[in-house]
Every structure is written in structure tokens, then in C-alpha cells.
Enzyme design. Structure first.
Site, PDB file in Angstrom:
ATOM      1  N   GLU A 195     -19.727  34.496  80.520  1.00 12.95           N
ATOM      2  CA  GLU A 195     -18.293  34.162  80.489  1.00 12.95           C
ATOM      3  C   GLU A 195     -17.995  32.889  79.690  1.00 12.95           C
ATOM      4  O   GLU A 195     -17.248  32.019  80.134  1.00 12.95           O
ATOM      5  CB  GLU A 195     -17.742  34.095  81.920  1.00 12.95           C
ATOM      6  CG  GLU A 195     -17.833  35.448  82.611  1.00 12.95           C
ATOM      7  CD  GLU A 195     -17.381  35.459  84.069  1.00 12.95           C
ATOM      8  OE1 GLU A 195     -17.110  34.375  84.620  1.00 12.95           O
ATOM      9  OE2 GLU A 195     -17.307  36.557  84.653  1.00 12.95           O
ATOM     10  N   GLU A 313     -20.436  43.209  84.108  1.00 14.37           N
ATOM     11  CA  GLU A 313     -20.217  42.709  85.469  1.00 14.37           C
ATOM     12  C   GLU A 313     -18.820  43.105  85.907  1.00 14.37           C
ATOM     13  O   GLU A 313     -17.856  42.896  85.173  1.00 14.37           O
ATOM     14  CB  GLU A 313     -20.370  41.186  85.526  1.00 14.37           C
ATOM     15  CG  GLU A 313     -20.150  40.602  86.920  1.00 14.37           C
ATOM     16  CD  GLU A 313     -20.216  39.074  86.934  1.00 14.37           C
ATOM     17  OE1 GLU A 313     -21.138  38.512  86.307  1.00 14.37           O
ATOM     18  OE2 GLU A 313     -19.329  38.454  87.543  1.00 14.37           O
TER      19      GLU A 313
END
Length: 515
Positions: A195, A313
């Protein structure tokens, strides 16, 4: 016996409710997309015991530093997939250094630190723990994706507190990878960072810099794994989709570098949202994410056709999921719909956060007993093949329908999700071949296999799943129970009760795409 009786009563009541006939058409001539053979994936994360949100700390000892790797239920749950794809990573991976090589002298555990990323200090992975993790992966036959620390060697920008600048220092990762090779451990793929793309979550890196770094990772992988047949894949950027950032990244990294373009999905909002239970039952809300899947698929096609789209994810609701929703039956409406939807947009892999840990785990965080979505994932893996077929129907939007060529069986498998709490759908399946318009009906000369999934006692927030009216519970030896279908005359309609999920295998369905 009592549970079976309750199931029959529910079916009886359902028949007294509104019943609608629905015709589902499956185009079996050609596939519209393809997944990887091991599309279903689950994650293991690094969160420590004191990872807390909304006045609760739902991770317990499920983070990789404390997880009981010798737990028999955990081992059996992984083995049941033959194999299960597991992604090791998460928010804290960019703060983990590896105690290997000459560069690391001190090895400390995570500690709460206000100024640290996600409120934690840096942590350290000892090689004895890495050995133990790989012991479990080897024993269970798991396919492992390992997320590397992508901030190693960088510094924060003086002008932007969240931007990290400078080249990635690959030495610590190289030392870990070299150790892994020397031990004979098998890593299916390496992913760089977590991220860090676009605006990031706690930190970010520019697309141009990240592209340069992933080329470096690719070179290290090639150096340590010179045989292309056993070379781990390289994945990235493992973050939330931004069209400009992702396209710039693929353009700058170049051909045959990125094997999997990974993005994250938390489309249900925060775990403490009181409307979470309504969102997972709302087909109109759930459909909003489809554009993201399409955009990712288009970017792969236009800028990186050598790559493939992965959901790296996805836990539905962020900050560890919703306490009374994410681990219960009702969450299966969101989860299985996600698997169906993403596969139609040519996604190769879908990684569920998490195998264990938080409120969104496939296994109970303390007892390790499978939650309902574990069985949904297992049934998808066993029944749905990699060739995705086009499906349409003339019924309510509260009935979702997806179809794939069956896995290791002739014919097709349908996934039917009924999000209505009052309507039963009597589903007939037609073979929309287009070539022979007079031959639209599915071959009814055989029995079909049906797997009806419902919650115990009709409670949508139950963590006990019924298969054809019988609770799915571990055996006395703590093995995953048999997943057996009900055999039904293929000429009769498929009865999809309110608030239920049904997998249906049609062996007699003539689908050239599945030949």
C-alpha cells in the site's frame, strides 16, 4: 437431527413465501476470462497482539510472530485445498528487517510507537521463525507469496511527510532470499511493499521510483533463481487502485518484469460501520466495485499484457473487519460475489484477508475452527475451474449467478447467491450456444450435484454453516469434514431459498469451452 429438521422447516416456509421462476442462460461456446488454477488465496499478517481498533483487539496471537504454527486445525485447513495459495504480508511488512547477512546487528520486536507507521516501531524477523513458517508451508504444500520491505534504505521527503524518496536498498531482501534458496524453501512469488502506491496509506513512493525498484527485484530474483522454470514471480504494487499511478508504473517497469499486478479491495468501508450488514446484502452496493475490476483489467491489457490482475488483499471492511458480520454467514454474500465478479474481469488470483486474525478471518482467531467463508472458499476452489463463462438471467438483481467450467469434472459449475430474504428462486439452466437456437435447454438426462449453504437456525450472523441442512463441523481427528453434494434430477429446477448460496455442478452441460 434437530438441525436437519430446522433446515426442512425453513425450506417449507420458503416455499410458502414468494417463489419466482428464473431462467439462467450460460454461454458455453467460449470462455470470457480465465483465472489461475489456484485463484483462491488467503493471507497471513504480521499484526501484533496490541493491534486494536474500535476498542477491541481482534488479532490475539494470530499474527505471524505469535501464531501457533503447530496447530493441527491450521495445518489441516491449509492441506484441504491441495494446495492453498498464501500471501504473507500486510501493513507492517515495510517495517520488518530480516536478521540475516551482515547488515542487521539488533533484532527487536514491534512496539507501540506513536510516530511509527501504523503506530508501531520497526520489527525484526529472526531466521529461526522464518524456518518455522516455512516448515508449515512445506508440510501443508502451500503456494507462498512473500511481501518484502520496500522502504528499506529510503528516507522521508523533507517536503512531504508521507512520501519516501531514494532507491530501495535490496541487500536485506537479497540476503533473506539467498538464505531461503540455501534452505530449499519454495517461494512461488515475491511482492514488493504494501500500500505504497498513489496517495498511499501511511507512506507512499512515486510510480517512477517504484518501477525502478521492482526492476531491481526482478534482477535479484533472476540472479538467485537462474532456472526460468522455478523462478518466483514478481508482484506489485499491492495497494489501492489509481489509474494514472498504475499505468505509469507498468509503462516504466517495462516488458516481462511484473508478473502480477496486485491491488487491494476494502469496498465495504470501516469495520465499525453499523450499516455493514446491510451493505453485504445489497447487490446494488456490491456492484459498485465492478468498475475497478474492469479498469485494472483494461490497464493490464493496454500497458502490461505479459502480466495478470490479482486482488492481493481484500477483507471487505477495513481495520480488521466487522465484529459481528465479517466472520459470519452473511459475509459470504460479499465474499463469494467478489470471487465471481473479479473472475469475470480476468483476475487471476483473489487473496482474502485473512486466513486467521482479525474479525474477517477464515478461521476463528482463538479456536482455529473454520468460519463460514472458509468453506465457501474451499468449495469454490474444489468446484470452479479456471475457465469463466458468460451468464445472464431474467430475474431479480438479488439473485447473483456465476459459472465456470467445472474443476476436474466434465460440464460446468454454477454459483447462485440469493440475497433476498423473502423470495425463493426456481432456477432453470439453459445452454445459450447461439449456434443452435432450438437446443437451448440443458441436458436433463443426468443427475446434478447441489451444495446448498445456509446459516444455522436461519440466523444470518451465525458462524455455523449448514451444507444441505447439516452443520459443517470438524471431525473427531480435527480434519476438515467431507464436502458432499446432494444428487438431484437435472431436469427439475434448482430451488434457491431466501438468504442462501448454492453451488451446482452440471456434468451433462455441453460446453465446448470446457472440452
Amino acid at each position: 437431527m434437530l438441525t436437519k429438521l430446522v433446515f426442512l422447516v425453513i425450506l417449507s416456509l420458503a416455499s410458502q413465501c414468494l417463489t419466482k421462476e428464473v431462467r439462467v442462460s450460460v454461454k458455453g461456446v467460449t470462455s470470457i476470462a480465465n483465472t489461475d488454477d489456484n485463484f483462491v488465496c488467503a493471507t497471513l499478517d504480521w499484526w501484533p497482539v496490541n493491534k486494536c481498533d474500535y476498542n477491541q483487539c481482534p488479532w490475539g496471537k494470530a499474527g505471524l510472530f505469535k501464531l501457533d504454527l503447530k496447530n493441527k486445525i491450521l495445518s489441516n485447513a491449509i492441506k484441504a485445498f491441495k494446495p492453498l495459495r498464501i500471501r504473507i504480508g500486510g501493513s507492517l511488512q515495510d517495517q520488518i528487517i530480516y536478521q540475516v547477512g551482515n547488515g542487521v546487528k539488533h533484532c527487536h520486536s514491534f512496539k507501540k510507537r506513536k510516530e511509527g507507521l501504523f503506530g508501531f516501531s520497526k520489527g525484526c524477523l529472526h531466521m529461526d521463525r522464518w524456518d518455522q513458517i516455512n516448515g508449515l508451508m512445506n508440510e501443508t504444500g502451500a503456494m507462498v507469496t512473500f511481501g518484502l520491505n520496500a522502504l528499506y534504505g529510503r528516507k522521508k521527503s523533507k517536503s512531504d511527510d508521507t512520501l519516501w524518496v531514494g532507491n530501495w536498498n535490496a541487500q536485506n531482501a537479497r540476503d533473506l532470499m539467498n538464505y531461503t534458496v540455501s534452505k530449499g524453501y519454495k517461494i512461488e512469488s515475491y511482492e514488493l511493499g504494501n500500500e505504497l502506491c498513489a496517495s498511499g496509506v501511511s507512506a507512499k513512493v512515486t510510480a517512477e521510483q517504484y518501477a525502478k525498484d521492482i526492476v531491481e527485484l526482478k534482477n535479484v530474483v533472476k540472479e538467485l533463481h537462474p532456472d526460468p522454470s522455478s523462478q518466483p514471480k514478481v508482484l506489485g504494487p499491492a495497494g489501492f487502485f489509481d489509474k494514472k499511478w498504475f499505468s505509469t508504473f507498468l509503462e516504466n517497469s517495462g516488458e516481462d518484469v511484473v508478473d502480477g499486478l496486485t491491488h487491494h479491495i476494502y469496498n465495504l468501508g470501516p469495520g465499525n460501520d453499523p450499516s455493514l450488514i446491510d451493505k453485504v446484502q445489497d447487490p446494488f452496493y456490491l456492484s459498485q466495485i465492478a468498475q475497478t475490476f474492469k479498469d485494472i483489467s483494461d490497464i493490464v491489457k493496454n500497458f502490461g499484457p505479459w502480466s495478470g490482475a490479482w486482488v492481493g488483499e481484500s477483507g471487505g471492511a477495513y481495520n480488521s473487519g466487522g465484529k459481528d458480520v465479517s466472520r459470519t454467514f452473511v459475509n459470504g454474500f460479499w465474499y463469494l460475489d467478489q470471487l465471481g465478479m473479479s473472475s469475470t474481469f480476468n483476475h487471476k488470483v483473489y487473496c482474502r484477508q485473512a486466513l486467521i486474525g482479525g474479525n474477517y478471518a477464515l478461521l476463528n482467531t482463538t479456536t482455529f475452527i473454520p468460519n463460514p467463508d472458509y468453506y465457501g472458499a474451499l468449495m469454490w476452489h474444489r468446484l470452479m475451474g479456471k475457465n469463466v463463462l458468460s451468464v445472464t438471467h431474467n430475474g431479480s438483481p438479488y439473485l447473483r449467478a456465476y459459472s465456470h467450467c467445472s474443476r476436474e469434472k466434465p460440464g460446468i459449475t454454477l454459483l447462485l447467491i440469493n440475497m433476498s430474504n423473502s423470495t425463493t428462486f426456481d432456477v432453470s439452466v439453459a445452454n445459450d450456444e447461439n449456434l443452435y437456437p432450438d437446443n437451448m435447454k440443458c441436458n436433463g438426462g443426468m443427475q446434478r450435484e447441489e451444495y446448498h449453504l445456509t446459516p444455522e437456525c436461519g440466523n444470518l450472523q451465525s458462524d455455523v454453516l449448514l451444507l444441505n441442512g447439516t452443520p459443517l463441523k470438524l471431525t473427531e481427528s480435527l480434519d476438515i469434514p467431507p464436502i458432499n453434494p446432494e444428487l438431484v434430477d437435472a431436469s427439475s429446477p434448482i430451488k434457491v431459498s431466501p438468504d442462501s448460496i448454492v453451488f451446482v455442478t452440471l456434468k451433462g452441460f455441453n460446453a465446448p469451452a470446457c472440452a
